[in-house]
Design a protein around this motif. Structure first.
Motif, PDB file in Angstrom:
ATOM      1  N   ARG A 322       0.827  -1.208   0.000  1.00  0.00           N
ATOM      2  CA  ARG A 322       0.000   0.000   0.000  1.00  0.00           C
ATOM      3  C   ARG A 322       0.860   1.256   0.000  1.00  0.00           C
ATOM      4  O   ARG A 322       0.519   2.249  -0.661  1.00  0.00           O
ATOM      5  CB  ARG A 322      -0.955  -0.024   1.194  1.00  0.00           C
ATOM      6  CG  ARG A 322      -2.070  -1.042   1.018  1.00  0.00           C
ATOM      7  CD  ARG A 322      -3.228  -0.805   1.945  1.00  0.00           C
ATOM      8  NE  ARG A 322      -4.360  -1.671   1.604  1.00  0.00           N
ATOM      9  CZ  ARG A 322      -5.558  -1.589   2.152  1.00  0.00           C
ATOM     10  NH1 ARG A 322      -5.795  -0.671   3.082  1.00  0.00           N
ATOM     11  NH2 ARG A 322      -6.529  -2.401   1.777  1.00  0.00           N
ATOM     12  N   ASP A 323       1.980   1.232   0.722  1.00  0.00           N
ATOM     13  CA  ASP A 323       2.875   2.380   0.687  1.00  0.00           C
ATOM     14  C   ASP A 323       3.380   2.626  -0.732  1.00  0.00           C
ATOM     15  O   ASP A 323       3.443   3.771  -1.197  1.00  0.00           O
ATOM     16  CB  ASP A 323       4.064   2.154   1.625  1.00  0.00           C
ATOM     17  CG  ASP A 323       3.694   2.335   3.088  1.00  0.00           C
ATOM     18  OD1 ASP A 323       2.908   3.250   3.387  1.00  0.00           O
ATOM     19  OD2 ASP A 323       4.177   1.557   3.921  1.00  0.00           O
ATOM     20  N   GLU A 324       3.750   1.553  -1.420  1.00  0.00           N
ATOM     21  CA  GLU A 324       4.253   1.692  -2.792  1.00  0.00           C
ATOM     22  C   GLU A 324       3.162   2.170  -3.737  1.00  0.00           C
ATOM     23  O   GLU A 324       3.439   2.914  -4.694  1.00  0.00           O
ATOM     24  CB  GLU A 324       4.853   0.371  -3.245  1.00  0.00           C
ATOM     25  CG  GLU A 324       6.143   0.026  -2.507  1.00  0.00           C
ATOM     26  CD  GLU A 324       6.585  -1.419  -2.663  1.00  0.00           C
ATOM     27  OE1 GLU A 324       7.688  -1.751  -2.185  1.00  0.00           O
ATOM     28  OE2 GLU A 324       5.823  -2.231  -3.241  1.00  0.00           O
ATOM     29  N   TYR A 326       0.741   4.240  -2.906  1.00  0.00           N
ATOM     30  CA  TYR A 326       0.671   5.689  -2.700  1.00  0.00           C
ATOM     31  C   TYR A 326       1.821   6.392  -3.415  1.00  0.00           C
ATOM     32  O   TYR A 326       1.645   7.469  -3.998  1.00  0.00           O
ATOM     33  CB  TYR A 326       0.708   6.015  -1.204  1.00  0.00           C
ATOM     34  CG  TYR A 326      -0.630   5.894  -0.516  1.00  0.00           C
ATOM     35  CD1 TYR A 326      -1.705   6.700  -0.906  1.00  0.00           C
ATOM     36  CD2 TYR A 326      -0.836   4.992   0.531  1.00  0.00           C
ATOM     37  CE1 TYR A 326      -2.944   6.597  -0.284  1.00  0.00           C
ATOM     38  CE2 TYR A 326      -2.062   4.889   1.164  1.00  0.00           C
ATOM     39  CZ  TYR A 326      -3.115   5.690   0.754  1.00  0.00           C
ATOM     40  OH  TYR A 326      -4.341   5.592   1.370  1.00  0.00           O
ATOM     41  N   THR A 327       3.020   5.788  -3.377  1.00  0.00           N
ATOM     42  CA  THR A 327       4.154   6.376  -4.099  1.00  0.00           C
ATOM     43  C   THR A 327       3.860   6.460  -5.585  1.00  0.00           C
ATOM     44  O   THR A 327       4.090   7.491  -6.227  1.00  0.00           O
ATOM     45  CB  THR A 327       5.426   5.545  -3.845  1.00  0.00           C
ATOM     46  OG1 THR A 327       5.816   5.703  -2.479  1.00  0.00           O
ATOM     47  CG2 THR A 327       6.570   5.985  -4.748  1.00  0.00           C
ATOM     48  N   SER A 563      10.268   4.599   9.064  1.00  0.00           N
ATOM     49  CA  SER A 563       9.857   5.960   8.717  1.00  0.00           C
ATOM     50  C   SER A 563      10.998   6.917   9.026  1.00  0.00           C
ATOM     51  O   SER A 563      11.757   6.709   9.983  1.00  0.00           O
ATOM     52  CB  SER A 563       8.626   6.388   9.518  1.00  0.00           C
ATOM     53  OG  SER A 563       7.508   5.583   9.216  1.00  0.00           O
ATOM     54  N   ARG A 601       6.960   6.977   5.466  1.00  0.00           N
ATOM     55  CA  ARG A 601       7.270   5.555   5.574  1.00  0.00           C
ATOM     56  C   ARG A 601       8.171   5.087   4.434  1.00  0.00           C
ATOM     57  O   ARG A 601       8.116   5.638   3.331  1.00  0.00           O
ATOM     58  CB  ARG A 601       5.975   4.728   5.580  1.00  0.00           C
ATOM     59  CG  ARG A 601       5.168   4.867   6.871  1.00  0.00           C
ATOM     60  CD  ARG A 601       3.827   4.155   6.751  1.00  0.00           C
ATOM     61  NE  ARG A 601       3.989   2.753   6.415  1.00  0.00           N
ATOM     62  CZ  ARG A 601       4.211   1.779   7.300  1.00  0.00           C
ATOM     63  NH1 ARG A 601       4.310   2.072   8.591  1.00  0.00           N
ATOM     64  NH2 ARG A 601       4.330   0.525   6.908  1.00  0.00           N
ATOM     65  N   HIS A 603       9.392   3.382   1.312  1.00  0.00           N
ATOM     66  CA  HIS A 603       8.691   3.079   0.056  1.00  0.00           C
ATOM     67  C   HIS A 603       7.365   3.827  -0.044  1.00  0.00           C
ATOM     68  O   HIS A 603       6.585   3.571  -0.967  1.00  0.00           O
ATOM     69  CB  HIS A 603       8.449   1.579  -0.125  1.00  0.00           C
ATOM     70  CG  HIS A 603       9.689   0.799  -0.403  1.00  0.00           C
ATOM     71  ND1 HIS A 603       9.667  -0.477  -0.922  1.00  0.00           N
ATOM     72  CD2 HIS A 603      11.000   1.098  -0.229  1.00  0.00           C
ATOM     73  CE1 HIS A 603      10.899  -0.931  -1.057  1.00  0.00           C
ATOM     74  NE2 HIS A 603      11.731   0.017  -0.631  1.00  0.00           N
ATOM     75  N   GLY A 604       7.126   4.755   0.882  1.00  0.00           N
ATOM     76  CA  GLY A 604       5.859   5.468   0.885  1.00  0.00           C
ATOM     77  C   GLY A 604       5.979   6.903   0.409  1.00  0.00           C
ATOM     78  O   GLY A 604       7.048   7.387   0.028  1.00  0.00           O
ATOM     79  N   ARG A 606       3.952  11.105   0.787  1.00  0.00           N
ATOM     80  CA  ARG A 606       2.972  12.028   1.349  1.00  0.00           C
ATOM     81  C   ARG A 606       2.758  13.135   0.324  1.00  0.00           C
ATOM     82  O   ARG A 606       3.688  13.515  -0.400  1.00  0.00           O
ATOM     83  CB  ARG A 606       3.464  12.627   2.669  1.00  0.00           C
ATOM     84  CG  ARG A 606       3.923  11.608   3.712  1.00  0.00           C
ATOM     85  CD  ARG A 606       2.778  10.775   4.265  1.00  0.00           C
ATOM     86  NE  ARG A 606       1.845  11.558   5.045  1.00  0.00           N
ATOM     87  CZ  ARG A 606       1.963  11.765   6.364  1.00  0.00           C
ATOM     88  NH1 ARG A 606       3.007  11.264   7.016  1.00  0.00           N
ATOM     89  NH2 ARG A 606       1.065  12.471   7.019  1.00  0.00           N
TER      90      ARG A 606
END
Length: 620
Positions: A322-324, A326-327, A563, A601, A603-604, A606
């Motif tokens: 999920r982080d990826e 978002y990226t 993070s 985070r 691989h994330g 914002r």
């Protein structure tokens, strides 16, 4: 000559939407509006490739269109694109059928839809009924084609509409795609422009709104780019032009922007973190060339359910965390790449739907300006853009830090760079593993930026001088691959292991970058194998550059923190005083001054809107 071809030949163009009309129809005046206005904002839609490869059916296209119309159209998603080889009735997943393809083409050497896959095309109607269905839902219809003239049309010497020439008069074998042999190059000269004009006259008659032309961008075929541009303009229909694959030569940035609405910056992109991470450099390189109606294309969004019958991997949910994800969505949006979703829309879950419909993120994607990388500090990256309507700033922060690998100098064995120029596309591996308890097979990308790095560990064995044991008999402890999954006795593409024309029954198929870990049974002193570039990589126009390494101790360095803070001085954005910072993904807001330093985070990503204090406008 096949019965299906004869049917189209006898049907003529009356059944193909006027294809036998007067040749002068192909010379219609270009629309008055500049073609860039046809897609002033980055196109958004769905493409069948990531799910269905060359085998999508009309029912599947309609199902995805129905979902888009109901759930995504109000958010700006509108294009539904049928990807490659819709004209072959018996194509196969995990590799094109080039042995006995069931071609479907008309009397003028132009491919038409395979009726067994697209029933509404029966009676010579082509894609018109499917396009009408999509238009009735407020959507737009697109198709994929290959650059050039069909080899089968050349072989049959089929006539070019409106001329006394045939396909055999306009072709050249020079520059033929190495990965699919359906087409020959169209050489400039008599009949060449008329051929392309006839294609786009046909597509205009079908109601096509978008055409993705493959094997056009890399290598860059300038004469055919120009012929295609003229043909679209003469067709009288506003057809958006997308060129593929990439990387389009950046030296041709001005030329491609003057002829196409979007052009690929990379090869095929899949659900691979390594490929996603490479996009930070690619997007930064291409950001200066973003213009209204002319967009560098970072390729599709491999999200949701993929691989139902695709070229890479099996039926699966996207391998991106999920982080990826978002990226991916954050970078594509602030870069203003076209957004072409590759997953099966009817299978989309709530999280995926939320990624695709966030109104504030999509509004930034639609109308932001001056999109650019602000800084890159190692693997901590910041992008920014402006809102021309409000003067607000957008800020995207990324943490692309990875668990690093030991240098090749620390390997128990490190092979030289292996490419398609390496004799036999292979190299022998012989490693002393005396006293070792673990074995790590590592393949690394050779640095060419192309993702066709299919790697095989062939006939891998353990021996102690008297006894030999196949490594494939042992289960691995862990295995990663750049895309797909490492497989035993098959290539990573799912095909048989094949290197330099020879097939192998035993081995491990994987992909750069990959790491496979084994616990070794006691007593073995040597590991031997053949490291090879699989035929699936060697057959491509470019790529297939990799290095094989063997470690007996873990090559993984300690993992970075989950993070990290990414500080940004507001003055870098041209902002002073107290500001309101709103997270576009969550909607949460805070007030800051001087410096903004959120945690991001690994691989994330914002994504924020930064406004003067007391200002929290939401984009419409």
């Amino acid at each position: 000559m096949s019965i299906r071809f004869l049917t189209h030949l006898l049907a003529g163009t009356t059944l193909l939407g006027g294809a036998l009309a007067c040749p002068a129809a192909a010379q219609k005046a270009a629309p008055k509006a500049d073609f860039h206005t046809w897609a002033a904002r980055p196109p958004m839609g769905w493409n069948s490739w990531d799910c269905y490869g060359p085998t999508v059916t009309e029912a599947e296209v309609r199902a995805n269109a129905d979902y888009m119309a109901q759930n995504l159209r109000s958010s700006g998603w509108e294009y539904v694109v049928v990807d490659i080889r819709w004209y072959v009735g018996n194509d196969t997943a995990h590799g094109y059928n080039e042995k006995d393809p069931d071609w479907n083409l008309d009397a003028y050497g132009r491919f038409v839809p395979a009726v067994n896959r697209f029933p509404s095309a029966a009676g010579g109607q082509g894609f018109r009924p499917l396009a009408d269905y999509l238009h009735g839902k407020g959507l737009k219809f697109g198709i994929h084609i290959m650059r050039g003239v069909p080899v089968v049309a050349v072989q049959r010497r089929l006539p070019i509409l409106g001329t006394k020439l045939t396909a055999a008069d306009i072709y050249s074998k020079e520059g033929q795609a190495g990965w699919l042999h359906d087409m020959y190059t169209v050489k400039a000269g008599p009949g060449a422009q008329e051929y392309y004009d006839s294609l786009f006259e046909l597509y205009a008659g079908w109601g096509v709104d978008f055409v993705k032309v493959d094997d056009l961008s890399e290598p860059y075929h300038k004469p055919e780019v120009e012929m295609i541009r003229r043909a679209i303009d003469r067709s009288g229909r506003k057809i958006v032009l997308s060129t593929s694959p990439g990387e389009t030569p950046i030296a041709e940035a001005q030329h491609v922007a003057a002829h196409a609405n979007m052009w690929r910056t990379v090869g095929d992109f899949w659900d691979s973190w390594e490929q996603l991470k490479e996009h930070f450099a690619v997007c930064s390189r291409w950001a200066p060339h973003i213009r209204p109606g002319a967009f560098p294309d970072a390729d599709m969004l491999p999200l949701g359910r993929l691989g139902i019958r695709a070229e890479r991997g099996d039926d699966r949910q996207s391998r991106f965390t999920r982080d990826e994800q978002y990226t991916l969505m954050t970078l594509w949006s602030i870069f203003r790449s076209p957004l072409m979703f590759g997953g099966d829309l009817p299978s989309a879950d709530a999280f995926t739907l939320g990624l695709l419909t966030n109104k504030n993120v999509l509004a930034m994607h639609r109308r932001s300006t001056r999109n650019r990388q602000l800084f890159r500090r190692g693997d901590l990256v910041a992008w920014t853009a402006d809102d021309p309507a409000t003067g607000d700033k957008f800020l995207a922060l990324f943490n692309a830090q990875d668990q690093e690998l030991a240098p090749a100098a620390e390997a128990a064995w490190a092979g030289p760079l292996l490419t398609r120029q390496t004799p036999g596309h292979s190299q022998a591996v012989d490693v002393d593993i005396t006293s070792a308890t673990t074995l790590y097979l590592n393949v690394r990308d050779g640095g060419d930026g192309i993702a066709w790095d299919h790697a095989d560990w062939l006939n891998p064995t353990l021996s102690n001088g008297t006894e030999t044991r196949s490594l494939t008999d042992l289960p691995w402890q862990k295995a990663t691959a750049g895309w797909g999954q490492a497989t035993v006795n098959k290539s990573v593409s799912g095909a048989p292991l094949m290197v330099n024309g020879k097939s192998y029954e035993q081995g491990i198929g994987t992909h750069a970058n990959s790491l496979i870990e084994y616990q070794l049974p006691a007593g073995y002193t040597r590991f031997r194998a053949t490291a090879g570039l699989d035929a699936a990589g060697a057959a491509q126009n470019t790529g297939g550059t990799l290095q094989f390494l063997v470690f007996t101790k873990s090559p993984l360095r300690p993992a970075p923190a989950d993070s990290v803070r990414v500080p940004v001085a507001l003055a870098q954005l041209g902002v002073s005083g107290t500001c309101t910072v709103r997270d576009l993904w969550t909607g949460q807001a805070t007030t800051v001054s001087g410096e903004f330093a959120p945690y991001v985070r690994r691989h994330g990503a914002r994504l924020y809107r930064i406004s003067k204090a007391e200002k929290s406008a939401v984009l419409k």
